[in-house]
Design a protein around this motif. Structure first.
Motif, mmCIF file in Angstrom:
data_model
loop_
_atom_site.group_PDB
_atom_site.id
_atom_site.type_symbol
_atom_site.label_atom_id
_atom_site.label_comp_id
_atom_site.label_asym_id
_atom_site.label_seq_id
_atom_site.Cartn_x
_atom_site.Cartn_y
_atom_site.Cartn_z
ATOM 1 N N TRP A 16 28.942 35.211 53.240
ATOM 2 C CA TRP A 16 29.665 34.746 52.347
ATOM 3 C C TRP A 16 30.135 33.397 52.073
ATOM 4 O O TRP A 16 30.968 32.861 52.840
ATOM 5 N N SER A 17 30.042 32.497 51.000
ATOM 6 C CA SER A 17 30.567 31.182 50.874
ATOM 7 C C SER A 17 31.349 31.116 49.708
ATOM 8 O O SER A 17 32.079 30.173 49.678
ATOM 9 N N ARG A 18 31.408 31.813 48.893
ATOM 10 C CA ARG A 18 32.424 31.705 47.787
ATOM 11 C C ARG A 18 33.333 32.639 47.815
ATOM 12 O O ARG A 18 33.326 33.686 48.342
ATOM 13 N N PRO A 19 34.655 32.538 46.959
ATOM 14 C CA PRO A 19 35.657 33.306 46.920
ATOM 15 C C PRO A 19 35.505 34.563 46.173
ATOM 16 O O PRO A 19 34.425 34.555 45.488
ATOM 17 N N ILE A 20 35.942 35.814 46.791
ATOM 18 C CA ILE A 20 35.682 36.933 46.226
ATOM 19 C C ILE A 20 36.370 37.183 44.769
ATOM 20 O O ILE A 20 37.545 36.939 44.791
ATOM 21 N N ARG A 21 35.741 37.499 43.770
ATOM 22 C CA ARG A 21 36.207 37.434 42.444
ATOM 23 C C ARG A 21 36.629 38.874 42.316
ATOM 24 O O ARG A 21 35.928 39.966 42.511
ATOM 25 N N ASP A 22 37.756 39.082 41.757
ATOM 26 C CA ASP A 22 38.390 40.394 41.024
ATOM 27 C C ASP A 22 38.559 41.267 42.588
ATOM 28 O O ASP A 22 38.161 42.274 42.397
ATOM 29 N N TRP A 23 38.951 40.674 43.512
ATOM 30 C CA TRP A 23 39.256 41.402 44.590
ATOM 31 C C TRP A 23 40.318 42.212 44.604
ATOM 32 O O TRP A 23 40.558 43.494 45.341
ATOM 33 N N LYS A 24 41.431 41.700 44.134
ATOM 34 C CA LYS A 24 42.786 42.647 43.981
ATOM 35 C C LYS A 24 42.599 44.307 43.447
ATOM 36 O O LYS A 24 43.098 44.868 44.052
ATOM 37 N N PRO A 25 41.953 44.258 42.369
ATOM 38 C CA PRO A 25 41.746 45.246 41.899
ATOM 39 C C PRO A 25 40.893 46.443 42.965
ATOM 40 O O PRO A 25 40.955 47.714 43.021
ATOM 41 N N ALA A 26 39.953 45.810 43.459
ATOM 42 C CA ALA A 26 39.055 46.566 44.285
ATOM 43 C C ALA A 26 39.860 47.049 45.569
ATOM 44 O O ALA A 26 39.783 48.116 46.075
ATOM 45 N N LEU A 27 40.667 45.957 45.957
ATOM 46 C CA LEU A 27 41.466 46.330 47.536
ATOM 47 C C LEU A 27 42.449 47.324 47.148
ATOM 48 O O LEU A 27 42.712 48.255 47.905
ATOM 49 N N ASN A 28 43.165 47.427 45.957
ATOM 50 C CA ASN A 28 44.044 48.508 45.605
ATOM 51 C C ASN A 28 43.382 49.822 45.326
ATOM 52 O O ASN A 28 44.011 50.762 45.995
ATOM 53 N N ARG A 29 42.209 49.822 44.964
ATOM 54 C CA ARG A 29 41.455 50.997 45.020
ATOM 55 C C ARG A 29 41.091 51.840 46.341
ATOM 56 O O ARG A 29 41.286 52.800 46.604
ATOM 57 N N PHE A 30 40.693 50.667 47.162
ATOM 58 C CA PHE A 30 40.356 51.050 48.481
ATOM 59 C C PHE A 30 41.470 51.423 49.115
ATOM 60 O O PHE A 30 41.515 52.312 49.962
ATOM 61 N N THR A 31 42.768 50.791 49.079
ATOM 62 C CA THR A 31 43.984 51.252 49.694
ATOM 63 C C THR A 31 44.595 52.541 49.389
ATOM 64 O O THR A 31 44.973 53.415 50.142
#
Length: 42
Positions: A16-31
């Motif tokens: 991976w070389s680019r920043p993760i886009r829209d990571w916060k909503p995905a991380l909230n769901r995984f949590t």
């Protein structure tokens, strides 16, 4: 199935070389779904 998902992501992250886009909503769901498996550093 979850193990395959984890292994696929771990291989992708190595390249991976680019920043993760829209990571916060995905991380909230995984949590919510995998609270006992999520590291506490996030």
């Amino acid at each position: 199935m979850i193990k395959l998902f984890y292994l696929a992501l771990s291989n992708i992250v190595k390249r991976w070389s680019r920043p993760i886009r829209d990571w916060k909503p995905a991380l909230n769901r995984f949590t919510i779904q995998f609270n006992e498996r999520m590291p506490r550093q996030y």
